[in-house]
Design an enzyme around this catalytic site. Structure first.
Site, PDB file in Angstrom:
ATOM      1  N   GLU A 108      -5.560  19.042  32.453  1.00 21.25           N
ATOM      2  CA  GLU A 108      -5.898  18.476  31.132  1.00 21.25           C
ATOM      3  C   GLU A 108      -5.106  19.180  30.032  1.00 21.25           C
ATOM      4  O   GLU A 108      -4.636  18.538  29.086  1.00 21.25           O
ATOM      5  CB  GLU A 108      -7.398  18.616  30.883  1.00 21.25           C
ATOM      6  CG  GLU A 108      -7.857  18.126  29.527  1.00 21.25           C
ATOM      7  CD  GLU A 108      -9.111  18.829  29.046  1.00 21.25           C
ATOM      8  OE1 GLU A 108      -9.135  19.276  27.879  1.00 21.25           O
ATOM      9  OE2 GLU A 108     -10.059  18.944  29.852  1.00 21.25           O
ATOM     10  N   HIS A 109      -4.941  20.490  30.151  1.00 15.36           N
ATOM     11  CA  HIS A 109      -4.147  21.242  29.180  1.00 15.36           C
ATOM     12  C   HIS A 109      -2.646  20.968  29.350  1.00 15.36           C
ATOM     13  O   HIS A 109      -1.935  20.727  28.376  1.00 15.36           O
ATOM     14  CB  HIS A 109      -4.399  22.744  29.350  1.00 15.36           C
ATOM     15  CG  HIS A 109      -5.691  23.211  28.779  1.00 15.36           C
ATOM     16  ND1 HIS A 109      -5.755  24.145  27.766  1.00 15.36           N
ATOM     17  CD2 HIS A 109      -6.978  22.884  29.056  1.00 15.36           C
ATOM     18  CE1 HIS A 109      -7.023  24.371  27.456  1.00 15.36           C
ATOM     19  NE2 HIS A 109      -7.784  23.628  28.238  1.00 15.36           N
ATOM     20  N   GLU A 145     -10.304  30.479  26.910  1.00 12.65           N
ATOM     21  CA  GLU A 145     -11.383  29.491  26.841  1.00 12.65           C
ATOM     22  C   GLU A 145     -12.561  29.912  27.712  1.00 12.65           C
ATOM     23  O   GLU A 145     -13.724  29.753  27.332  1.00 12.65           O
ATOM     24  CB  GLU A 145     -10.858  28.125  27.275  1.00 12.65           C
ATOM     25  CG  GLU A 145     -11.861  26.998  27.108  1.00 12.65           C
ATOM     26  CD  GLU A 145     -11.286  25.629  27.456  1.00 12.65           C
ATOM     27  OE1 GLU A 145     -12.044  24.644  27.372  1.00 12.65           O
ATOM     28  OE2 GLU A 145     -10.090  25.551  27.812  1.00 12.65           O
ATOM     29  N   HIS A 163      -9.104  20.835  35.114  1.00 13.53           N
ATOM     30  CA  HIS A 163      -9.102  21.244  33.718  1.00 13.53           C
ATOM     31  C   HIS A 163      -7.748  21.834  33.317  1.00 13.53           C
ATOM     32  O   HIS A 163      -7.278  21.625  32.192  1.00 13.53           O
ATOM     33  CB  HIS A 163     -10.218  22.255  33.471  1.00 13.53           C
ATOM     34  CG  HIS A 163     -10.243  22.795  32.082  1.00 13.53           C
ATOM     35  ND1 HIS A 163      -9.809  24.064  31.775  1.00 13.53           N
ATOM     36  CD2 HIS A 163     -10.619  22.233  30.905  1.00 13.53           C
ATOM     37  CE1 HIS A 163      -9.929  24.263  30.482  1.00 13.53           C
ATOM     38  NE2 HIS A 163     -10.411  23.175  29.928  1.00 13.53           N
TER      39      HIS A 163
END
Length: 437
Positions: free
Chosen positions: A63-64, A140, A60
């Site tokens: 992904e950023h 997040e 993840h």
């Protein structure tokens, strides 16, 4: 380079083709000549369950980071290149794959492919970007933890699978995100973001030959194409994790209690998944389902009540979610157990079967009315299944489900040991009866 027509389509529409480029990169397309848009997805067969404890949250995190900059574009130029032509660009991370996607006008196909290929193959992952994005991801996680209706599903998986890759949260934890270094993330990127692990899927008003040429050119510019490597085969089995029945209770001073009660389900290639889908629709798949009618319509105990299935390479889940007043949780859990017992003992009616099949058929077809959903279907199908079924083949399998198959799969799944996750204002409340009763 080899090209195969997977489905011939009809009158030029619905043609699905597949090409394997040098280096093992796969390109699949579906033609939709009556639309004016295209959706492009780059699917990497790596997700959170591939992470070691030292890399927890890296999928993840990547992904950023991949949107932060490449040798030819900074973060603003990446987003502006797509938004400046009226398109949209985004990504998501799952347990077993990560997808980067864009949706643009058909005339801007080249831009979408060029930007996504640049992002996926050539991210800089600078120390400065890692530190900046670390704070974003921590925010997040905090946002996720503030939503108990979301968090309870994560707690359910954690209790079911324990401290294993598939049981850990996709986002990672505050501790793991603070601990992971730039070098570990970059090493993870170099190890897994390879053409052999990647599928490029495109759906819309395109020709397969044009897509293949654009993808090949973009990957060649990045120096990421070449060799005689074969694509990585779909992950149809893996290390897995044994499900652990039990109860996980998270104390939160919330106005509503959130619960998930469930057990292990089916793998994504299990032929019985169609029967389980029909059963799920009858038990808790919509407003006409048993759970919704009993819990909400008849008794007014909850606003949201549903059941669901999720499948992975070597395991799956079947769960029931309800959000209710804390004082009503015992009554809600009792109803859930009663409905499960009745379904196992007596099965479901012919009317419920017909309704369940109709719900599955409609959900499948209506969900494939846009380029994005078509792109996702063929991309995910190529990446994680050993075959790509046509829509008509899936519809036929749904229609062929028999009452006996539904009864058998319901008894198989729902007689398994249960797991319960609860988030609410409880200190020492005993929920053991709900999984052992």
């Amino acid at each position: 380079m080899t090209t195969t027509t997977l489905y011939p389509g009809k009158d030029g529409a619905g043609v699905v083709q597949r090409t394997v480029l040098p280096g093992g990169l796969r390109v699949v397309t579906e033609s939709m000549p009556t639309v004016r848009s295209v959706a492009v997805g780059m699917w990497v067969g790596i997700g959170s369950r591939d992470e070691s404890p030292e890399h927890m949250g890296s999928s993840h995190f990547l992904e950023h980071l991949l949107f932060k900059g490449t040798p030819t574009r900074d973060a603003l130029e990446i987003s502006a290149a797509i938004e400046g032509i009226g398109g949209e660009i985004n990504a998501f991370t799952a347990k077993e794959y990560t997808c980067y996607y864009a949706r643009v006008l058909d005339e801007d196909l080249r831009v979408a492919i060029d930007v996504l290929a640049d992002v996926v193959t050539s991210s800089l992952i600078t120390p400065e970007d890692v530190e900046a994005e670390r704070g974003v991801i921590l925010e997040e996680i905090a946002m996720h933890d503030d939503d108990p209706s979301d968090m309870v599903h994560e707690q359910f998986s954690a209790e079911m699978y324990g401290d294993t890759p598939i049981g850990r949260p996709i986002l990672g934890t505050v501790d793991s995100i603070n601990a992971v270094s730039r070098d570990r993330i970059a090493e993870y990127y170099r190890r897994y973001y390879l053409p052999t692990h990647t599928v490029v899927s495109v759906a819309g008003n395109v020709s397969h030959e044009q897509v293949v040429a654009l993808v090949a050119a973009a990957y060649e510019r990045a120096g990421a194409l070449g060799g005689d490597a074969s694509p990585v085969a779909p992950r149809l089995s893996g290390p897995g994790a044994e499900a652990r029945p039990g109860v996980r209770m998270v104390h939160r001073p919330t106005e509503q209690a959130n619960l998930v009660l469930g057990t292990t389900g089916l793998t994504r290639t299990d032929e019985r998944r169609f029967a389980l889908g029909v059963f799920n629709a009858a038990l808790g798949g919509g407003m006409s389902s048993r759970l919704f009618q009993e819990i909400r319509e008849k008794r007014g105990l909850a606003y949201s009540a549903y059941s669901y299935t999720s499948s992975y390479a070597d395991t799956g889940q079947f769960g029931i979610y309800v959000g209710c007043l804390p004082s009503k949780i015992d009554e809600v859990l009792k109803i859930c157990r009663e409905e499960v017992l009745q379904a196992v003992t007596d099965g479901i009616t012919e009317e419920e079967i017909a309704r369940g099949k109709g719900q599955m058929r409609g959900g499948l077809v209506l969900g494939l009315e846009d380029t994005g959903s078509r792109m996702s279907r063929i991309g995910k199908g190529e990446l994680v299944y050993d075959e790509l079924l046509s829509v008509d083949e899936v519809l036929a399998k749904i229609e062929a489900v028999t009452p006996e198959e539904i009864t058998d799969i319901a008894r198989d799944v729902l007689n398994r040991p249960m797991t319960l996750a609860v988030i609410g204002p409880y200190e020492d409340k005993d929920f053991g009866w709900a999984v052992n009763g």
